[in-house]
Design an enzyme around this catalytic site. Structure first.
Site, PDB file in Angstrom:
ATOM      1  CE  LYS A 171      -3.497   2.813   0.156  1.00  0.00           C
ATOM      2  NZ  LYS A 171      -4.468   2.816   1.283  1.00  0.00           N
ATOM      3  CE  LYS A 239      -2.916   7.342   7.348  1.00  0.00           C
ATOM      4  NZ  LYS A 239      -3.336   6.197   6.676  1.00  0.00           N
TER       5      LYS A 239
END
Length: 294
Positions: A171, A239
């Protein structure tokens, strides 16, 4: 069909939970925003006023939360999943968090008698609404097999990529490619418009050639129109870029394009764009070129 406790009914979690309920699974959802319960209940699911109530009878627990502190609180806290779910339940964490956090979560689960998969997703709000997410899964082959009926409902591509934490590594790579692509599409728009070319028509051509991508398919019209309603916020991509830069440091790697992309996304956040869609990197590139008044 499975009994599912679903924690986190946000932009992504809400359509995912609804798809599972519509498919016939028994879905009990819990979230911080009570307004999110209406959709789940309309689609055949039920709401719960606590994590305990959502997971106490669950065979599968799903979490879809913003970051590792929320996942750790919901799963490991005194009122969390491991305190109340039946022993042997399978936790599927669809959240995007640090690989080391996923590994620690799996180790804590094994010690407490639970099975865990890290299964972050790609595809944004559109992919969640359409049930065509790409899912990268870390954990054991056996648990991946158990979870496959869930993945079939919410995803189009779902692949077991390795042991615990591997899903989060993939990811991170995904978010690097996505962020870099948005930056390049933004620069392409600014270049074409500065030289008097219709950027909409230009991107239509690019989308049909080697430069084509899901980002161009889904976002080129909204970017040219400067419509940045969030499907995935800059704050969250910021983030994720932190996860990428930390992982690169741990692996003693130099990823210069990742560093540049992280800086552009950080600039968007610093400019007050954090609540906008990550395609609003276009506004960052415009500001760099003195075009931010348009």
């Amino acid at each position: 069909m499975s009994r599912i406790g679903f924690i986190g009914l946000g932009i992504m979690g809400s359509p995912m939970a609804s798809h599972l309920a519509e498919a016939g699974h028994e879905v009990i959802g819990h979230t911080l925003d009570p307004k999110a319960y209406a959709r789940l209940e309309a689609d055949g699911g039920r709401s719960a006023d606590s994590v305990e109530a959502a997971v106490k009878d669950a065979e599968i627990v799903i979490t879809m939360l913003p970051n590792h502190p929320q996942v750790e609180q919901v799963v490991l806290g005194p009122d969390g999943v491991f305190a109340h779910a039946p022993k042997g339940a399978l936790l599927i964490d669809f959240s995007t968090i640090r690989p080391e956090s996923s590994i620690a979560l799996a180790e804590a689960g094994a010690a407490a008698g639970y099975r865990v998969l890290d299964a972050p997703v790609s595809g944004g709000q559109g992919g969640a609404e359409e049930g065509v997410l790409s899912i990268m899964v870390g954990g054991t082959e056996a648990d991946f097999g158990t979870a496959t009926p869930i993945f079939e409902v919410v995803g189009k591509t779902y692949i077991h990529v390795g042991p615990h934490g591997a899903g989060q590594v993939v990811k991170a790579a995904n978010q690097l490619v996505v962020g870099g692509t948005y930056a390049l599409v933004a620069e392409a728009i600014v270049l074409m418009e500065a030289l008097g070319v219709d950027a909409g028509k230009g991107l239509d051509v690019l989308a049909g050639g080697l430069a084509g991508s899901t980002i161009l398919e889904r976002k080129r019209k909204s970017m040219v129109a400067r419509e940045f309603t969030p499907g995935f916020r800059i704050d969250l991509h910021h983030k994720d870029m932190g996860i990428i830069t930390d992982a690169a440091r741990q692996a003693d790697l130099s990823l210069p394009t990742a560093a540049l992309t992280a800086s552009l996304i950080a600039a968007g956040r610093a400019q007050g764009l954090g609540s906008l869609d990550h395609s609003a990197l276009l506004k960052v590139i415009e500001k760099l070129n003195g075009l931010d008044e348009r």
